[in-house]
Design a protein around this motif. Structure first.
Motif, mmCIF file in Angstrom:
data_model
loop_
_atom_site.group_PDB
_atom_site.id
_atom_site.type_symbol
_atom_site.label_atom_id
_atom_site.label_comp_id
_atom_site.label_asym_id
_atom_site.label_seq_id
_atom_site.Cartn_x
_atom_site.Cartn_y
_atom_site.Cartn_z
ATOM 1 N N GLU A 1 25.610 5.919 14.534
ATOM 2 C CA GLU A 1 26.230 4.618 14.318
ATOM 3 C C GLU A 1 26.775 4.485 12.903
ATOM 4 O O GLU A 1 27.803 3.837 12.680
ATOM 5 C CB GLU A 1 25.230 3.499 14.617
ATOM 6 C CG GLU A 1 24.968 3.308 16.101
ATOM 7 C CD GLU A 1 26.262 2.999 16.847
ATOM 8 O OE1 GLU A 1 26.880 1.963 16.581
ATOM 9 O OE2 GLU A 1 26.668 3.826 17.694
ATOM 10 N N MET A 2 26.110 5.102 11.939
ATOM 11 C CA MET A 2 26.633 5.097 10.573
ATOM 12 C C MET A 2 27.978 5.816 10.517
ATOM 13 O O MET A 2 28.848 5.454 9.725
ATOM 14 C CB MET A 2 25.634 5.759 9.630
ATOM 15 C CG MET A 2 24.379 4.943 9.357
ATOM 16 S SD MET A 2 23.111 5.886 8.462
ATOM 17 C CE MET A 2 23.998 6.301 6.964
ATOM 18 N N CYS A 3 28.132 6.843 11.343
ATOM 19 C CA CYS A 3 29.412 7.552 11.404
ATOM 20 C C CYS A 3 30.477 6.710 12.108
ATOM 21 O O CYS A 3 31.660 6.800 11.789
ATOM 22 C CB CYS A 3 29.240 8.882 12.143
ATOM 23 S SG CYS A 3 28.298 10.121 11.224
ATOM 24 N N ARG A 4 30.061 5.908 13.055
ATOM 25 C CA ARG A 4 31.013 5.129 13.850
ATOM 26 C C ARG A 4 31.501 3.887 13.107
ATOM 27 O O ARG A 4 32.697 3.572 13.122
ATOM 28 C CB ARG A 4 30.375 4.721 15.180
ATOM 29 C CG ARG A 4 31.324 4.004 16.143
ATOM 30 C CD ARG A 4 30.668 3.749 17.473
ATOM 31 N NE ARG A 4 29.652 2.726 17.391
ATOM 32 C CZ ARG A 4 29.897 1.419 17.572
ATOM 33 N NH1 ARG A 4 31.121 0.992 17.836
ATOM 34 N NH2 ARG A 4 28.913 0.539 17.480
ATOM 35 N N VAL A 5 30.594 3.164 12.467
ATOM 36 C CA VAL A 5 30.962 1.872 11.870
ATOM 37 C C VAL A 5 30.754 1.826 10.361
ATOM 38 O O VAL A 5 31.067 0.822 9.728
ATOM 39 C CB VAL A 5 30.185 0.721 12.542
ATOM 40 C CG1 VAL A 5 30.523 0.641 14.017
ATOM 41 C CG2 VAL A 5 28.678 0.888 12.353
ATOM 42 N N GLY A 6 30.237 2.874 9.772
ATOM 43 C CA GLY A 6 29.985 2.894 8.340
ATOM 44 C C GLY A 6 28.488 2.850 8.073
ATOM 45 O O GLY A 6 27.696 2.569 8.970
ATOM 46 N N PRO A 7 28.086 3.223 6.861
ATOM 47 C CA PRO A 7 28.905 3.410 5.666
ATOM 48 C C PRO A 7 29.500 4.811 5.497
ATOM 49 O O PRO A 7 30.172 5.053 4.488
ATOM 50 C CB PRO A 7 27.907 3.138 4.547
ATOM 51 C CG PRO A 7 26.605 3.642 5.091
ATOM 52 C CD PRO A 7 26.641 3.324 6.562
ATOM 53 N N VAL A 8 29.245 5.730 6.414
ATOM 54 C CA VAL A 8 29.831 7.068 6.278
ATOM 55 C C VAL A 8 31.349 6.955 6.364
ATOM 56 O O VAL A 8 31.890 6.306 7.259
ATOM 57 C CB VAL A 8 29.314 8.011 7.379
ATOM 58 C CG1 VAL A 8 30.009 9.368 7.282
ATOM 59 C CG2 VAL A 8 27.798 8.185 7.268
ATOM 60 N N ARG A 9 32.037 7.563 5.423
ATOM 61 C CA ARG A 9 33.492 7.468 5.381
ATOM 62 C C ARG A 9 34.117 8.181 6.574
ATOM 63 O O ARG A 9 33.588 9.178 7.068
ATOM 64 C CB ARG A 9 34.019 8.079 4.078
ATOM 65 C CG ARG A 9 33.509 7.393 2.819
ATOM 66 C CD ARG A 9 34.043 8.075 1.566
ATOM 67 N NE ARG A 9 33.684 9.500 1.535
ATOM 68 C CZ ARG A 9 34.100 10.336 0.590
ATOM 69 N NH1 ARG A 9 34.896 9.895 -0.385
ATOM 70 N NH2 ARG A 9 33.735 11.602 0.623
ATOM 71 N N THR A 10 35.253 7.662 7.018
ATOM 72 C CA THR A 10 35.901 8.234 8.202
ATOM 73 C C THR A 10 36.315 9.688 7.982
ATOM 74 O O THR A 10 36.385 10.453 8.949
ATOM 75 C CB THR A 10 37.133 7.408 8.604
ATOM 76 O OG1 THR A 10 38.033 7.310 7.479
ATOM 77 C CG2 THR A 10 36.736 6.013 9.048
#
Length: 202
Positions: A84-93
């Motif tokens: 979910e961090m990859c989908r909506v953040g904070p992980v950058r696209t």
């Protein structure tokens, strides 16, 4: 990380805690390995510490080390959180597709991550850059497990799903990943029993 040696885990955890407390930074030569060992057995506290470091890294290399290390997690709740961090953040696209690829290649988290990728396929295609889906599918060759009768556990589902969701001009890269998956399944089918016996004797 692979052998799950208790003393190594204890040492890595101690080094991780010393770094987190600001007493001693991680040794440059072993920082990546330490973080991988800690992340593989991480609970909520360790995972949250990795996330905080992603938010407040020492430098870009420190950020990358902690991002990459997070993909070694195996706890199902933490795997879901990282997805979910990859989908909506904070992980950058620009980073997320590479982390998802690593999660797919994580033998403990790969099946769960694949189910998540399937459920969010169209959204991921829209969210990330055009090259992202071939990057993500690069983790699929690790889903090469077979059942006791030698039948693929995941490979048939992977092939069927990707056949229903072609990627146009990028399909050649996806097909290469599928070829690698087929090779890996064949290797597992042929050699797992004998490798297990050899490792038991080692």
């Amino acid at each position: 990380t692979i052998g799950e040696e208790g003393t190594v885990r204890e040492w890595a955890k101690a080094m991780f805690e010393a770094d987190r407390a600001g007493r001693d930074p991680l040794p440059v030569s072993t920082a990546e390995a330490i973080l991988q060992v800690v992340s593989r057995t991480a609970g909520r506290a360790e995972f949250d510490a990795l996330v905080r470091r992603v938010h407040y890294p020492v430098d870009p290399l420190d950020l990358q080390r902690h991002l990459t290390a997070m993909t070694a997690v195996r706890d199902t709740e933490l795997v879901a959180d990282l997805c979910e961090m990859c989908r909506v953040g904070p992980v950058r696209t620009q980073d997320a597709p590479y982390l998802i690829r690593l999660l797919l290649g994580n033998l403990g988290a790969g099946p769960q991550t694949w189910e998540w990728v399937k459920a969010h396929w169209d959204e991921l295609k829209d969210r990330y850059a055009s090259h992202a889906m071939p990057v993500i599918t690069g983790g699929l060759p690790r889903l090469a497990d077979v059942d006791p009768e030698g039948r693929p556990v995941f490979a048939d589902d992977v092939r069927a799903f990707l056949a229903e969701h072609p990627l146009g001009g990028q399909q050649r890269l996806v097909d290469q990943h599928l070829e690698r998956l087929a090779v890996n399944v064949g290797f597992v089918r042929e050699h797992r029993a004998s490798l297990g016996e050899l490792l038991t004797k080692a």
